[in-house]
Every structure is written in structure tokens, then in C-alpha cells.
Design a protein around this motif. Structure first.
Motif, PDB file in Angstrom:
ATOM      1  N   LEU A 185      67.502 119.322  58.630  1.00  0.00           N
ATOM      2  CA  LEU A 185      67.038 118.009  59.095  1.00  0.00           C
ATOM      3  C   LEU A 185      65.763 117.683  58.319  1.00  0.00           C
ATOM      4  O   LEU A 185      64.995 118.591  57.989  1.00  0.00           O
ATOM      5  N   GLY A 342      61.248 119.037  61.929  1.00  0.00           N
ATOM      6  CA  GLY A 342      62.542 119.145  61.250  1.00  0.00           C
ATOM      7  C   GLY A 342      62.773 120.573  60.768  1.00  0.00           C
ATOM      8  O   GLY A 342      62.100 121.501  61.188  1.00  0.00           O
ATOM      9  N   ASP A 370      64.311 123.671  63.551  1.00  0.00           N
ATOM     10  CA  ASP A 370      63.909 122.331  63.990  1.00  0.00           C
ATOM     11  C   ASP A 370      63.460 122.369  65.463  1.00  0.00           C
ATOM     12  O   ASP A 370      64.111 121.818  66.345  1.00  0.00           O
TER      13      ASP A 370
END
Ligand code: FAD
Length: 394
Positions: A185, A342, A370
Motif C-alpha cells: 500500500l 502504508g 500497514d
């Protein structure tokens, strides 16, 4: 060739906890770090006093695309478990505020405690060691390192995030995750000061640099924090700003209530009634510092005797002080950020074991995942809890 059962890459908070716990279970553990010292962030943390956990830690204190992920590990190794460890080692500590526990002396008390536990459990710690390649070998992994080739059954990635590269941070954990088929992410700096470029705002901040205002309410994207703010040469910092920075995206407006505990419209009317000849900046100097009151009067509203303000002007002043809206130009970035938001997508990692759902025997712990905590000891609690969880299964 070294052949431990478990290799942990990264001797930071999560790696040390994982290593000492797995070794105490009887596993042969090799803990590697490319830095010349273990736990550099622990040493730097909490202004040198390590805010090692928070008494009110709960899943709501963490940001993640998958908010349920952290629950299981946090429940199995709680703040009370870490506090018991600290007490067992006789490390003196105190609550600063809001449940934040700090060492009375130095952060090195916490690092020393973890290294002690590692040593007692027989962890083989190797510093100044780089890993250049990782491949699957049978049911385990084979690493090419500056120590030579190393084979292991379980490989734990505890290399943290990207914040403060001078403390050893690298994107290594993300590369490994990608190599073994994991989604990443987008990463960005969290718990980080804002920078401002608007000339008027920048001048205000520069002139007030070093001034802090207690108990402001700072809000953005439906979140708000009641804490201090600090003016800096580059913009705004302080606990409330650091907290909200984790929820801020470029372009978003941040709202600051400088006096959340004061009913401003009422207070201004009262001052007008009772002290009609006093200037606004003099009255504000009784709440803020004189310098700040003077600068706010200069930048935000012409100061004059209270009796000269119209009701509409007083309303506008109240609104400005209770809902100061600004759009930060950016953040100071990874250079000063405390954490990285993230990272490895937790939907592809077991929340019970921290094991990859893509590559058996591969584990991710700590900040590389994350999962990002609020300011106040939560990030270390995640490192301890996730490291402990993986250690039960490696
Ligand atoms: P880290 O502790 O960052 O450890 C990662 C380790 O991996 C490092 O030792 C690094 O050298 C090593 N590594 C990286 N890449 C490689 C590689 N390629 N090969 C080998 N080794 C590698 N949190 C709190 O809860 N309380 C606080 O008081 C607090 N204060 C902070 C103050 C500062 C200045 C900073 C920057 C952070 C602070 N944090 C605090 C956040 C906290 O330090 C981190 O969230 C936590 O350390 C994350 O633990 P980790 O083990 O995942 O990563």
C-alpha cells in the motif's frame, strides 16, 4: 554455512522482541542488522526517554487499511505484558500524560533490557551485516549475506519503515514483500510536522517559532486531537499537529481551534461590556503570550479598543480563533517523520501468526506492515505485540 532455524532481519523494536521470545521458546535464532548498533530508534525515541507503551492502548489507536488486523496481536501481548517485563528488569518509569509511559532515566534502559533478554535466551546477534539476496530453498529460505550464505526454516522481516534514513531505515522490507508476491500500500510520512509556503502564514510561523499553544483542537478528515501545537521556522509541529498529519492528504484543509475551552463569542462580548477601552491585543495577551497576541492582531485583525468592534467583527474574530483553516504545503517528510504509513498489505498476512499468506515461513512484524499507531507509545506497542505474535510460530 550458518544454519539457524529462524533468521530475523532488523534488530529494532519488533525484531528484538521477536528474537528474544522465539529463542526463549528454544528456537535457534539469528538476528541480523545492517546498522552498527541495534535499536537505534529506541535510543532516539521519546526525546531520549522512550515512550515505550501506552496504558490506554487499543485497536482504535491504529491506522491501517485493514483496521481489524492489529486486534489479535495486541490482545495477546498487551501494554501490561510489556510493563511487567519493564518491572521485572527494574527499569524506572513514569506516566507523562494521557497514559504515555516513559523511562525515568534513558531509552537505553529499554534497549539494554531487550538485549539482555536476547542474550539470556541465546540469540545470535550480528550487526554490520547486509543481505543481498533471498530465495526459497525447499520449505525454507536461503540468504546471501555479508556473513556468507545462510539457510533457515523461518524468515522474519523486521526492517521497519522509511522514516529517518540516518537511523538505518531502508525500503528493504518492501522489496522482500514484493519479491514474494505481496501487494504494497502506498507509503507516506506520518507523525510529521507540516510545512507552509503561503507567505503570510509562513511569516507568522517564523516570527512565532518556538512558541507552543496548549490544548488546541486540531481537525482534519473527521479526526481531531486535543493537544499542544508548536510554531516552527518551517510551519507547525507539536503533538496535535503530528497526530493529525497521519490523517492528512496533500491539499486537505486543517482546522485549528486555538481556544477550544473558551466560549469565544461570549468571552468577546463580555470583554466589550466590562473592558470597553482595552485593546483586543492586550486582552488576548492575557490568554496567549504577549508576542503571539501582538502578531495575531497584526496578521489577522486590526487591534482597537473593544468598544469600537461591531458585532459582525467580533463574530469574525471568534471564528478565526476557533476555526483557523489552513492548507499545509506539505510535510517535512521522512527526514523527521516518526513513522511510515502504508506498507505491506495486511490482507495477505495472517493476523494470528504474522506469516505471509503468499510464501509459507516468511513473516512480517512491526512498522513494515500497514499498521501505524498514534503518537504516545502505540507504535512501540505494535512492534512488541507483532514481534511476540510471530515468535510463537516461527
Ligand atoms: P525499527 O525500530 O525501525 O527497526 C528496523 C531495524 O531494521 C533497524 O535496526 C534497521 O537498521 C534495520 N534494517 C533496515 N533495513 C535493513 C536492511 N536492509 N538490512 C538489515 N537491517 C535493516 N514510537 C513510540 O511508540 N514511542 C516513541 O517514543 C517513539 N519515538 C520515536 C522517535 C523517533 C525520532 C522516531 C523516528 C520514531 C519514534 N517512534 C516512537 C516510532 C518507533 O520508533 C517505530 O515505530 C518502531 O521503532 C518500529 O519498530 P520496527 O522494529 O518495526 O522498526
Amino acid at each position: 554455512m550458518l544454519s539457524p532455524q529462524v533468521v530475523i532481519i532488523g534488530a529494532g523494536a519488533a525484531g528484538l522482541m521477536c528474537a528474544m521470545t522465539a529463542a526463549a521458546r528454544g528456537r535457534r535464532v539469528l538476528l541480523l542488522d545492517h546498522a552498527n548498533k541495534a535499536g537505534k530508534k529506541i535510543l532516539m525515541s521519546g526525546g531520549g526517554r522512550c515512550n515505550f507503551t501506552n496504558m490506554y492502548c487499543e485497536p482504535g489507536n491504529f491506522l491501517s487499511h485493514n483496521p481489524h488486523f492489529c486486534k489479535s496481536a495486541l490482545a495477546r501481548f498487551t501494554q501490561w505484558d510489556f510493563i511487567a517485563l519493564v518491572a521485572k528488569h527494574g527499569v524506572p518509569y513514569h506516566e507523562k500524560k494521557l497514559g504515555q509511559l516513559f523511562c525515568d532515566n534513558k531509552s537505553s534502559d529499554i534497549l539494554g533490557m531487550l538485549l539482555d533478554e536476547c542474550q539470556q535466551a541465546g540469540v545470535d546477534l550480528r550487526l554490520d551485516t547486509s543481505v543481498s539476496a533471498i530465495e526459497r530453498a525447499g520449505s525454507g529460505y536461503r540468504l546471501t549475506t555479508s556473513l556468507g550464505a545462510i539457510a533457515c526454516e523461518s524468515l522474519v522481516i523486521a526492517t521497519g519503515g522509511l522514516s529517518i534514513p540516518t537511523l538505518g531505515a531502508s525500503g528493504f522490507g518492501y522489496q522482500v514483500a514484493r519479491q514474494f508476491g505481496h501487494e504494497l500500500l502506498p507509503t507516506r510520512a506520518g507523525l510529521v510536522p507540516f510545512t507552509l509556503t503561503d507567505p503570510q502564514l509562513k511569516t507568522l510561523c517564523t516570527e512565532l517559532s518556538g512558541t507552543s499553544v496548549e490544548d488546541c483542537r486540531v481537525s482534519c478528515n473527521g479526526q481531531s486531537f486535543l493537544e499542544n501545537i508548536l510554531f516552527t521556522h518551517r510551519g507547525l509541529s507539536g503533538p496535535a499537529i503530528l497526530q493529525i498529519s497521519s490523517y492528512w492528504q496533500p491539499g486537505d484543509t486543517v482546522s485549528i481551534d486555538l481556544l477550544p475551552h473558551v466560549d469565544l463569542p461570549e468571552w468577546l462580548l463580555e470583554q466589550q461590556r466590562e473592558r470597553p477601552n482595552s485593546e483586543l491585543k492586550t486582552l488576548m495577551g492575557e490568554i496567549f503570550t504577549k508576542k503571539m497576541a501582538g502578531l495575531l492582531a497584526e496578521h489577522w485583525f486590526a487591534s482597537k479598543p473593544m468598544k469600537q468592534y461591531t458585532p459582525a467583527e467580533l463574530k469574525a474574530i471568534a471564528e478565526r480563533l476557533s476555526d483557523w483553516q489552513l492548507v499545509p504545503a506539505g510535510t517535512e517528510g521522512y527526514r523527521t517523520a516518526e513513522v511510515t504509513l502504508g506498507g505491506v498489505d495486511t490482507r495477505e498476512v495472517s493476523s494470528k501468526t504474522m506469516e505471509s499468506l503468499k510464501s509459507p515461513g516468511l513473516y512480517f512484524v512491526g512498522e513494515v506492515l500497514d499498521v501505524t499507531g498514534h503518537l504516545g507509545g502505540f507504535n512501540f506497542q505494535w512492534a512488541w505485540a507483532s514481534g511476540y505474535a510471530a515468535a510463537q510460530y516461527v
